[in-house]
Design a protein around this motif. Structure first.
Motif, short mmCIF file in Angstrom:
data_model
loop_
_atom_site.label_atom_id
_atom_site.label_comp_id
_atom_site.label_asym_id
_atom_site.label_seq_id
_atom_site.Cartn_x
_atom_site.Cartn_y
_atom_site.Cartn_z
N SER A 258 24.28 22.80 -21.30
CA SER A 258 23.88 24.51 -21.12
C SER A 258 22.12 23.98 -21.15
CB SER A 258 24.17 25.15 -22.29
OG SER A 258 23.58 26.23 -22.30
N VAL A 259 21.52 24.92 -20.34
CA VAL A 259 20.11 24.88 -20.38
C VAL A 259 19.55 25.84 -21.30
CG1 VAL A 259 18.09 26.10 -18.83
CG2 VAL A 259 20.24 24.97 -17.88
N TYR A 260 20.44 26.94 -22.01
CA TYR A 260 19.91 27.82 -22.94
C TYR A 260 20.57 27.73 -24.26
CZ TYR A 260 17.51 29.55 -18.97
OH TYR A 260 16.69 29.71 -17.57
N GLY A 261 21.73 26.91 -24.25
CA GLY A 261 22.42 26.83 -25.48
C GLY A 261 23.43 28.07 -25.74
N ASN A 262 23.75 28.79 -24.68
CA ASN A 262 24.38 29.81 -24.83
C ASN A 262 26.02 29.81 -24.46
OD1 ASN A 262 23.70 29.50 -21.99
ND2 ASN A 262 23.52 31.76 -21.78
N LYS A 263 26.42 28.50 -24.03
CA LYS A 263 27.63 28.34 -23.54
C LYS A 263 28.44 27.67 -24.59
CE LYS A 263 26.61 27.30 -18.56
NZ LYS A 263 26.61 26.35 -17.72
N PRO A 264 29.56 28.06 -24.80
CA PRO A 264 30.58 27.77 -25.96
C PRO A 264 30.91 26.10 -25.48
CG PRO A 264 31.83 28.94 -24.37
CD PRO A 264 30.32 29.12 -23.94
N CYS A 265 30.93 25.32 -26.76
CA CYS A 265 31.38 24.00 -26.70
C CYS A 265 32.72 23.98 -26.24
CB CYS A 265 31.09 23.45 -28.15
SG CYS A 265 31.80 21.41 -28.16
N GLN A 266 32.80 22.68 -25.21
CA GLN A 266 34.15 22.69 -24.43
C GLN A 266 35.13 22.09 -25.60
OE1 GLN A 266 34.58 19.20 -21.85
NE2 GLN A 266 32.05 18.92 -22.16
N PHE A 267 34.62 21.35 -26.42
CA PHE A 267 35.64 20.72 -27.61
C PHE A 267 35.57 21.60 -28.77
CE2 PHE A 267 33.19 17.39 -25.67
CZ PHE A 267 34.57 16.95 -24.80
N GLY A 268 34.69 22.64 -28.82
CA GLY A 268 34.89 23.48 -30.05
C GLY A 268 34.22 23.18 -31.31
N ASP A 269 33.68 21.87 -31.24
CA ASP A 269 33.03 21.31 -32.54
C ASP A 269 31.51 21.03 -32.51
OD1 ASP A 269 33.16 19.03 -30.99
OD2 ASP A 269 34.47 18.03 -32.01
N TYR A 270 31.07 21.20 -31.57
CA TYR A 270 29.78 21.07 -31.48
C TYR A 270 29.21 19.64 -31.63
CZ TYR A 270 28.84 25.69 -29.80
OH TYR A 270 29.11 26.87 -29.31
N ARG A 271 30.09 18.67 -31.15
CA ARG A 271 29.78 17.22 -31.72
C ARG A 271 28.29 16.55 -31.47
NH1 ARG A 271 34.70 14.94 -28.39
NH2 ARG A 271 35.51 16.47 -29.65
#
Length: 340
Positions: free
Chosen positions: A305-318
């Protein structure tokens, strides 16, 4: 005297990144008046000591009047008889406003190239083009060049700001700022891990000042302050100019990919920045900051993400599986180098 209108309405970090470019222009062209159009809250970002720098405050985003409000703003600006318009924002509101200025007042207009295509290629899910893109401050400087007033952005910083209230808060050395919050989850290092960072810094004798956020973040920071000796929250307690005064006196700031990094950069304060879903490749590293002070994991999915506003595709923000001790070591090693 030639008059130039510079439009950068919102986004705190982006407005802060505008400041060194505007200051450089004011110093190089003392015979030109530069007028910055932005929200009144951001006025302290611009060096009031520069005699040819002027600030025009507007709350157009909050007026709710749409095109009618932009028309009123145009009428307000038309009386200045500007010679050039530089749009460093390039959103719908500024497109309408600059169209009024260009077509009705016949003012030459120049617009920032945000590099949207390059940034999309950087963050796409497959076949990412991982490479360093042009710095945002350089993109801003490019607009001045296109307008025939080229500027050279040197690492010349603003003087520290004097503030009695800020001086009363600083009670020890080293003084480390922590700005752990951001607008989007993809930019926020987990709160419990950041609490460990704060605790480890305090154990090493640092005074830790926590910056930034609203009521929810203030509650978190005040809880840290009540549990960790040497930690102090300034969230919601002082005005922006006093916050800037405090930041100007820090030995180091720990920041997300957020506005605190860019405010500290105005004063040449070292920032250890922590990156998750976003990446310095997009051009948002603070002005004058070192690349090796930007901490992030080398993962195939980064940046997403450019701005950090997309949800993590894995859901865990690894991407935020960063050891708190590694952040502390980075901060303290730089302070040790400074003292030696």
């Amino acid at each position: 005297m030639k008059k130039v209108l510079i439009i950068r309405l919102t986004a705190m970090g982006d407005v802060a990144m505008t400041s060194p470019v505007v200051s450089a222009a004011c110093r190089r062209y003392p015979d030109i008046e530069f007028h910055v159009l932005s929200e009144p809250f951001f006025e302290p970002f611009f060096d009031e000591s520069l005699p040819n720098l002027h600030f025009i405050g507007t709350n157009i985003r909050k007026s709710g009047e749409g095109v009618r409000g932009l028309w009123k703003l145009y009428r307000r600006l038309a009386v200045y008889d500007f010679d050039l318009v530089l749009d460093l924002h390039d959103v719908l509101r500024t497109k309408v406003l600059r169209t009024f200025l260009h077509r009705l007042s016949r003012i030459p207009t120049f617009v920032v190239d945000k590099g949207r295509g390059e940034k999309n290629a950087l963050v796409r899910a497959e076949n990412k083009q991982k490479r360093q893109l042009r710095r945002t401050v350089d993109r801003y400087a490019d607009v001045f060049s296109k307008a025939g007033i080229p500027v050279e952005i040197t690492e010349t910083y603003r003087d520290k700001i004097s503030s009695e209230q800020a001086d009363q808060i600083i009670t020890g050395k080293p003084v480390i700022g922590v700005s752990p919050f951001a607008q989007h989850k993809g930019k926020v290092y987990p709160v419990e891990k950041m609490k460990q960072v704060v605790s480890l810094l305090a154990e090493r004798g640092a005074q830790v000042l926590v910056f930034g956020g609203g009521a929810k973040e203030k509650a978190v920071a005040e809880q840290w302050a009540s549990e960790i000796e040497g930690c102090h929250s300034v969230i919601g307690k002082i005005k922006l100019k006093d916050e800037m005064a405090l930041m100007s006196k820090l030995d180091c700031m720990i920041s997300m990919d957020s506005s605190a990094m860019h405010i500290c950069s105005l004063f040449g304060v070292r920032v250890v920045s922590v990156w998750g879903a976003t990446h310095p490749f997009a051009g948002f590293l603070g002005f004058g900051q070192r690349e090796d002070d930007a901490i992030g994991l080398d993962l195939p999915c980064r940046p997403c993400s450019v701005y950090g506003n997309k949800p993590c595709q894995f859901g865990d923000y690894r991407c935020f599986n960063i050891n708190p001790e590694s952040i502390v070591e980075k901060v303290m090693s730089g302070i040790a180098d400074k003292k030696s």
